[in-house]
Design a protein around this motif. Structure first.
Motif, PDB file in Angstrom:
ATOM      1  N   ILE A  77     -31.412  31.759  16.041  1.00  0.00           N
ATOM      2  CA  ILE A  77     -30.054  31.563  16.559  1.00  0.00           C
ATOM      3  C   ILE A  77     -29.321  30.488  15.751  1.00  0.00           C
ATOM      4  O   ILE A  77     -28.162  30.672  15.367  1.00  0.00           O
ATOM      5  N   LEU A  78     -30.001  29.368  15.496  1.00  0.00           N
ATOM      6  CA  LEU A  78     -29.376  28.298  14.725  1.00  0.00           C
ATOM      7  C   LEU A  78     -28.985  28.786  13.330  1.00  0.00           C
ATOM      8  O   LEU A  78     -27.885  28.489  12.836  1.00  0.00           O
ATOM      9  N   ASN A  81     -26.015  30.984  13.451  1.00  0.00           N
ATOM     10  CA  ASN A  81     -24.798  30.218  13.729  1.00  0.00           C
ATOM     11  C   ASN A  81     -24.328  29.387  12.536  1.00  0.00           C
ATOM     12  O   ASN A  81     -23.338  28.666  12.636  1.00  0.00           O
ATOM     13  N   ASN A  83     -26.115  26.967  11.033  1.00  0.00           N
ATOM     14  CA  ASN A  83     -26.770  25.662  10.915  1.00  0.00           C
ATOM     15  C   ASN A  83     -27.824  25.728   9.813  1.00  0.00           C
ATOM     16  O   ASN A  83     -28.544  26.723   9.692  1.00  0.00           O
ATOM     17  N   LYS A 137     -23.201  19.349  14.784  1.00  0.00           N
ATOM     18  CA  LYS A 137     -22.984  20.801  14.746  1.00  0.00           C
ATOM     19  C   LYS A 137     -24.224  21.541  15.252  1.00  0.00           C
ATOM     20  O   LYS A 137     -24.116  22.553  15.947  1.00  0.00           O
ATOM     21  N   LEU A 138     -25.392  21.020  14.903  1.00  0.00           N
ATOM     22  CA  LEU A 138     -26.641  21.601  15.399  1.00  0.00           C
ATOM     23  C   LEU A 138     -26.690  21.538  16.923  1.00  0.00           C
ATOM     24  O   LEU A 138     -27.058  22.498  17.598  1.00  0.00           O
ATOM     25  N   GLN A 140     -24.144  21.375  18.946  1.00  0.00           N
ATOM     26  CA  GLN A 140     -23.160  22.287  19.536  1.00  0.00           C
ATOM     27  C   GLN A 140     -23.746  23.682  19.689  1.00  0.00           C
ATOM     28  O   GLN A 140     -23.504  24.363  20.689  1.00  0.00           O
ATOM     29  N   SER A 141     -24.527  24.102  18.710  1.00  0.00           N
ATOM     30  CA  SER A 141     -25.199  25.400  18.806  1.00  0.00           C
ATOM     31  C   SER A 141     -26.298  25.372  19.860  1.00  0.00           C
ATOM     32  O   SER A 141     -26.421  26.285  20.683  1.00  0.00           O
ATOM     33  N   ALA A 142     -27.090  24.295  19.852  1.00  0.00           N
ATOM     34  CA  ALA A 142     -28.273  24.216  20.719  1.00  0.00           C
ATOM     35  C   ALA A 142     -27.925  24.008  22.182  1.00  0.00           C
ATOM     36  O   ALA A 142     -28.766  24.236  23.055  1.00  0.00           O
ATOM     37  N   SER A 144     -25.414  25.597  23.702  1.00  0.00           N
ATOM     38  CA  SER A 144     -24.657  26.753  24.200  1.00  0.00           C
ATOM     39  C   SER A 144     -25.546  27.973  24.402  1.00  0.00           C
ATOM     40  O   SER A 144     -25.042  29.082  24.589  1.00  0.00           O
ATOM     41  N   ILE A 145     -26.880  27.779  24.359  1.00  0.00           N
ATOM     42  CA  ILE A 145     -27.784  28.917  24.466  1.00  0.00           C
ATOM     43  C   ILE A 145     -28.863  28.650  25.513  1.00  0.00           C
ATOM     44  O   ILE A 145     -29.087  27.511  25.916  1.00  0.00           O
ATOM     45  N   ASN A 275     -18.936  15.661  17.748  1.00  0.00           N
ATOM     46  CA  ASN A 275     -19.440  15.851  19.112  1.00  0.00           C
ATOM     47  C   ASN A 275     -19.355  14.524  19.867  1.00  0.00           C
ATOM     48  O   ASN A 275     -20.324  13.767  19.903  1.00  0.00           O
TER      49      ASN A 275
END
Length: 334
Positions: A77-78, A81, A83, A137-138, A140-142, A144-145, A275
């Protein structure tokens, strides 16, 4: 059929792995394979004229297959996205996890892309700014899942109370040190009652964000790797683990306290440009350092036999407790 005496921890042959991986992933025939690290999980490096890869063999006592599937799912996923992470490679059948019938039983392995560049321990401002942006940024991805496979959960039960319960026999002859750990654990929990934790960023954190786990290439691009401990918790756990880099750097007299504080502020400022954190999150970072040190003390204890960490002696344990006391003096205000 030949019967083998059971083993506790075997090391898979690099030569045999080379042949297996060349065939399974259709790598170039000139690819070499050598053992890089024999540790909690064993790490091999594969390389040819055009490519490098990392192959990691997990120990079942440390990571069950469903947890490895969680790590693979997270990295997929990362990577999708955007990352920059060392991601799992698919074999010719599309599989990302290999299984081996080793002497001690089944062991699972994953082939990862190679993180280009090198470790930089003494980070300049440009490195710290890039790191702050990319870690944010990492996160933000981590955040949201929700993975379909399990990963560890980092909370006070798993990082303070369970570890202290399991460690009690180890401290049988170190009553004073054990009493200190019990006391400071309670103080951390009480301190967090002052914070509005409902507003804390939550998701999958790396939990081992030391410079040894990310590379900078010649253009300043960062690639994160070694998500072996990644689990659910407050995202500021990662900022705390990076603060630990500066803590240990100071203990080895590799950096002054003034420079360490300046560098961490540079990193933190860059992180918040992407963030933002609440005031409570900023204040909470140091107190999570106590949980980090107690968690890893239990980890050393749990994996003493298989990891062959002969350093887990009473002397070493007292040294680690002394480090926690230094951390408290430097960063905490109970």
């Amino acid at each position: 059929m030949q019967n083998f005496f059971p083993a506790q921890y075997s090391t898979l042959s690099a030569a045999a792995l080379k042949n297996y991986l060349i065939k399974t992933y259709q790598l170039e025939q000139s690819t070499t394979c050598r053992l890089l690290i024999r540790n909690v999980s064993d790490t091999y490096i594969l390389e040819n004229l055009n490519q490098k890869y990392i192959f990691k063999i997990y120990r079942d006592a440390h990571r069950k297959r469903n947890e490895i599937e969680g790590e693979v799912e997270l990295l997929n996923i990362l990577n999708a996205n955007g990352n920059s992470v060392a991601y799992p490679i698919r074999d010719i059948e599309g599989k990302q996890i290999q299984q081996f019938n080793a002497i001690e039983g089944l062991r699972n392995g994953v082939l990862f892309s190679f993180a280009r560049g090198k470790v930089i321990l003494d980070l300049a401002d440009r490195h710290l700014i890039q790191l702050g942006h990319d870690m944010a940024k990492l996160h933000q991805s981590a955040s949201s899942i929700k993975l379909t496979h399990p990963r560890p959960i980092f909370n006070f039960e798993t990082t303070l109370f369970e570890p202290l319960k399991d460690l009690e026999p180890h401290f049988a002859e170190m009553k004073e040190e054990y009493a200190y750990l019990r006391n400071i654990a309670e103080k951390v929990v009480q301190k967090f009652e002052e914070f509005n934790t409902s507003a804390f960023g939550y998701g999958y954190c790396h939990y081992d964000f030391f410079p040894k786990n990310f590379h900078f290439d010649e253009h300043g691009k960062i690639t994160f790797f070694d998500f072996d401990f990644a689990g659910e918790g407050y995202l500021i756990n990662d900022l705390m683990s990076f603060l630990n880099h500066y803590f240990f750097h100071q203990q080895s007299n590799s950096i002054s306290r003034e420079q360490a504080e300046k560098d961490f502020v540079t990193f933190l400022t860059a992180y918040q440009q992407v963030n933002p954190l609440t005031d409570d999150e900023l204040q909470a970072i140091p107190y999570l350092g106590i949980t980090f040190h107690i968690f890893f003390l239990k980890f050393f204890y749990d994996h003493y036999d298989d990891w062959s960490n002969i350093f887990l002696t009473p002397r070493y344990t007292r040294h680690r407790v002394a480090l926690i006391k230094k951390w408290e003096e430097m960063y905490c205000n109970f």
